[in-house]
Write an enzyme that holds these catalytic residues in place. Structure first.
Site, short mmCIF file in Angstrom:
data_model
loop_
_atom_site.label_atom_id
_atom_site.label_comp_id
_atom_site.label_asym_id
_atom_site.label_seq_id
_atom_site.Cartn_x
_atom_site.Cartn_y
_atom_site.Cartn_z
N TYR A 154 1.15 -8.88 -2.74
CA TYR A 154 1.14 -8.35 -4.11
C TYR A 154 1.21 -6.82 -4.15
O TYR A 154 2.00 -6.24 -4.92
CB TYR A 154 -0.13 -8.85 -4.81
N ASN A 183 -7.76 -3.96 -12.93
CA ASN A 183 -8.50 -5.12 -13.44
C ASN A 183 -8.65 -5.17 -14.96
O ASN A 183 -9.70 -4.84 -15.50
CB ASN A 183 -9.91 -5.16 -12.81
N GLU A 196 -7.46 -16.84 -12.84
CA GLU A 196 -8.32 -15.94 -13.62
C GLU A 196 -8.94 -14.86 -12.72
O GLU A 196 -9.14 -15.07 -11.54
CB GLU A 196 -9.41 -16.72 -14.36
N LYS A 197 -9.25 -13.72 -13.35
CA LYS A 197 -9.91 -12.64 -12.62
C LYS A 197 -11.42 -12.72 -12.83
O LYS A 197 -11.91 -13.52 -13.63
CB LYS A 197 -9.36 -11.30 -13.11
N ALA A 198 -12.13 -11.84 -12.14
CA ALA A 198 -13.59 -11.93 -12.09
C ALA A 198 -14.30 -11.95 -13.46
O ALA A 198 -15.16 -12.80 -13.68
CB ALA A 198 -14.16 -10.82 -11.21
N LYS A 205 -18.19 -19.39 -15.83
CA LYS A 205 -19.23 -20.05 -15.02
C LYS A 205 -20.60 -19.98 -15.70
O LYS A 205 -21.36 -20.96 -15.69
CB LYS A 205 -19.30 -19.40 -13.63
N GLN A 225 -19.69 -6.58 -3.56
CA GLN A 225 -18.40 -5.88 -3.66
C GLN A 225 -18.27 -5.26 -5.06
O GLN A 225 -18.72 -5.83 -6.04
CB GLN A 225 -17.22 -6.79 -3.31
N ARG A 227 -16.13 -3.15 -8.28
CA ARG A 227 -14.88 -3.03 -9.02
C ARG A 227 -15.13 -2.28 -10.32
O ARG A 227 -16.26 -2.12 -10.75
CB ARG A 227 -14.32 -4.42 -9.41
N ARG A 291 -13.70 -0.78 -5.16
CA ARG A 291 -12.54 -0.20 -5.84
C ARG A 291 -12.93 0.25 -7.24
O ARG A 291 -13.55 -0.49 -8.00
CB ARG A 291 -11.41 -1.23 -5.94
#
Length: 327
Positions: A154, A183, A196-198, A205, A225, A227, A291
């Site tokens: 990607y 993001n 889907e993204k986070a 969820k 992690q 973001r 990131r």
């Protein structure tokens, strides 16, 4: 409404996607009278369909279809790509690389059609991996893309396509503008199914935990992690601002509000008014360690940066996903 917008014909590639759907809605609101919206998905799979514009279902990996996109247009927004969150891009590298055909063919068609301005949606995935190994990432600045070592698949496709835009500008005079998105999230996007993204995944969820009464969720990785996440309204504003500017270098359009995935879960819990047990899946796709966006350059050039807080944006996203699940 800006009356000068009436005469500008705008094409949106990837209009059936999350960002594309919001962009078309904004263009309509701004009074653009000629809008062409193209996506590979069947219309019933588009996130938003605006019947008042010219909607077409076409695969833009083909040059003849790219010509249909650009014919008679003044401006092009290229948001079309085969993509998703980490679960998708880590496991579909060849598919991600094939998106280079989309940008290449639209640029070729744009040159033939004498397109005035061309926007390309790049990604923070272009940034060198060795700049993203720590959770306390100081923020990625534009120069961090080189020496190149982007996200496999990607990220390489995005970096290659950035170069392609640059050379079409240099050689053919098309005003290409490139944003590196960090993001993007919000309502009317992917929230289940594997792409889907986070932010959407965590909202889903937590909502499912709340509705089922079983207050536990799976978290990918160890939750530490980091973001940053940009709300869709900021994304659209920054995108249009960049396209109509004189800035020729790729620029970050992202939030500099960095959070850990655990903090993202904290916010979702707070919105849902529940606490969940977190089961960490250390074998799941997790991407780089840290990131965020360094917004020094965008502030300097535009006196603007994406400023909608994660709490405010996630609340809107949570409410929308909740309604979708209830349906």
């Amino acid at each position: 409404m800006n009356n000068s917008n009436k005469s500008v014909a705008v094409a949106v590639a990837g209009a059936g996607g999350f960002i594309g759907g919001h962009l078309v809605a904004k263009l309509i609101e701004q009074g653009y009278s000629t809008i062409r919206a193209i996506d590979i998905k069947e219309l019933n799979e588009w996130y938003q369909v605006h019947p008042e514009v010219d909607n077409r279902v076409l695969d833009l990996k083909s040059l003849s279809n790219a010509r249909e996109l650009t014919d008679g247009m003044d401006e092009v927004y290229n948001l079309a790509a085969d993509m998703g969150g980490m679960g998708f891009i880590e496991n579909n590298k060849a598919l991600c690389m094939l998106s280079s055909l989309i940008n290449t063919h639209i640029l070729m068609a744009a040159q033939e059609s004498n397109i005035e301005r061309y926007f390309y949606a790049s990604s923070a995935c272009v940034y060198a991996a060795d700049k993203q190994v720590s959770t306390d990432n100081p923020g990625l600045k534009e120069s961090d893309a080189y020496p190149a070592m982007p996200e496999d698949g990607y990220g390489w496709e995005k970096l290659f396509s950035e170069r392609m835009c640059r050379h079409f500008m240099e050689d053919y005079g098309i005003k290409t503008r490139v944003a590196r998105y960090h993001n993007v999230y919000g309502p009317d996007g992917t929230w289940d199914g594997g792409r889907e993204k986070a932010p959407a995944a965590i909202c889903r969820k937590v909502i499912e935990a709340k509705l089922s009464g079983k207050h536990e969720i799976e978290v990918w990785g160890d939750g530490k992690q980091t973001r940053s996440f940009m709300y869709i309204d900021d994304c659209i504003e920054g995108t249009q601002m960049l396209l109509h500017s004189d800035v020729i270098e790729p620029i970050n359009i992202g939030s500099d509000e960095m959070v850990s995935i655990n903090q993202l879960v904290d916010i979702a819990e707070d919105i849902a008014d529940i606490k969940v047990k977190r089961n960490y899946n250390l074998d799941a796709p997790k991407g780089v360690r840290g990131r965020s966006s360094d917004n020094t350059l965008i502030k300097e050039l535009f006196d603007w940066y994406p400023s909608i807080t994660l709490r405010d944006g996630l609340e809107e996203t949570y409410k929308w996903i909740y309604d979708e699940i209830e349906k």
